[in-house]
Design an enzyme around this catalytic site. Structure first.
Site, PDB file in Angstrom:
ATOM      1  N   LYS A 141       0.584  -1.334  -0.002  1.00 45.77           N
ATOM      2  CA  LYS A 141       0.071  -0.022   0.101  1.00 45.77           C
ATOM      3  C   LYS A 141       0.844   1.001  -0.025  1.00 45.77           C
ATOM      4  CE  LYS A 141      -3.060   3.012   2.720  1.00 45.77           C
ATOM      5  NZ  LYS A 141      -3.305   3.298   4.179  1.00 45.77           N
ATOM      6  N   GLY A 182     -11.016   8.097   7.108  1.00 43.02           N
ATOM      7  CA  GLY A 182     -12.065   8.860   7.456  1.00 43.02           C
ATOM      8  C   GLY A 182     -13.483   8.117   7.987  1.00 43.02           C
ATOM      9  N   ASN A 195      -8.355   1.804  10.310  1.00 38.58           N
ATOM     10  CA  ASN A 195      -7.594   1.407  11.414  1.00 38.58           C
ATOM     11  C   ASN A 195      -8.278   2.125  12.616  1.00 38.58           C
ATOM     12  OD1 ASN A 195      -4.016   1.922  12.485  1.00 38.58           O
ATOM     13  ND2 ASN A 195      -5.658   0.762  13.535  1.00 38.58           N
ATOM     14  N   THR A 196      -8.230   3.593  12.758  1.00 35.70           N
ATOM     15  CA  THR A 196      -8.659   4.382  14.023  1.00 35.70           C
ATOM     16  C   THR A 196     -10.091   4.197  14.397  1.00 35.70           C
ATOM     17  OG1 THR A 196      -7.006   5.909  13.150  1.00 35.70           O
ATOM     18  CG2 THR A 196      -8.397   6.750  14.815  1.00 35.70           C
TER      19      THR A 196
END
Length: 264
Positions: A101, A189, A210-211
């Site tokens: 990536k 996002g 992820n977050t």
């Protein structure tokens, strides 16, 4: 239903891709990834140990390459040169692994992609035999350029990395999907399950996050919610939603044969 995500010739049952950062420890990381059902797991080479630091615990201990498709990424890189160098290192550490990536950031505050440096890095990496999944802006022209270079997946942001703001511009995502043939995977996002479902309902091929999972109050529970949201959104897209109508006069129940009352 045999509905597989195909990237660089390999098929995957899950359309949810997840990261490994921001968890409190490896145990939580492992539990959340298992709950997500993800098969592709991205690893920030500059921030995670996959063997370059032999005296530290390695992520490979909880993410065996035999079980997951590891996706080394260039998080923290701000130039094409740094990104290319980082992925060359990843290929060495992972015994010739070519699926990567690419992300080249514009500044440390917004983490918005620098598309000029991204395009330059993509050209070099594709020429060197890498299979490049590329994080980019939601600009459909840049997305098409990246596909033409040879990237195997286009990964436009929904909103800024780590913002949790959800999909701010669905129209540009649709423009990208109309123009490119490789998978389009929303990257960055997503804040909660409804954001993931919306991305899939729009017709995106997958979602990377992820977050949204790691920063939830209960990451493992959120990982399971994201799994269900991606699956539900994909099913809704394939089913085809009813058209939106204002003041539709069509009742949801049939009217033929009903008993009507009359006044005398």
């Amino acid at each position: 239903m045999n509905d597989k995500l195909i990237i660089a010739g390999k098929s995957y049952s899950s359309r949810l891709l997840v990261g490994t950062g921001k968890y409190k420890d490896f145990a939580e990381t492992k539990a959340a990834i298992e709950a997500s059902g993800a098969e592709i797991v991205t690893i920030a080479i500059r921030r995670s140990n996959i063997g370059q630091n032999p005296n530290e615990p390695s992520l490979l201990e909880i993410l065996p390459p035999a079980q997951y498709t590891l996706l080394p990424n260039t998080a923290g890189c701000y130039s094409a040169e740094d990104a290319v160098r980082t992925l060359r290192l990843a290929r060495e550490l992972l015994d010739g692994h070519s699926l990567v990536k690419l992300e080249v950031l514009g500044d440390p505050q917004s983490l918005y992609p620098n598309v000029i440096e991204t395009v330059a890095a993509a050209k070099t990496l594709v020429a060197e035999g890498f299979q490049v999944m590329v994080y980019t802006s939601d600009d459909p022209i840049i997305a098409k350029q990246l596909e033409d270079i040879g990237c195997v997946a286009i990964m436009p942001l929904a909103s800024l990395i780590g913002s949790g703001m959800g999909i701010l511009n669905p129209w540009n995502l649709q423009l990208i999907m109309e123009r490119v043939q490789v998978p389009v995977i929303v990257d960055a996002g997503v804040g909660t399950a409804s954001d993931a479902a919306i991305a899939m309902e729009l017709g995106c091929d997958g979602v990377l996050m992820n977050t949204a999972i790691a920063a939830a109050q209960q990451p493992v529970l959120m990982a399971g919610a994201m799994k269900q949201a991606v699956e539900a959104g994909r099913s809704a897209f394939l089913a085809g939603r009813m058209p939106k109508k204002l003041y539709s006069a069509t009742p949801s129940s049939p009217t033929a044969g009903i008993i009507s009352s009359t006044r005398s």
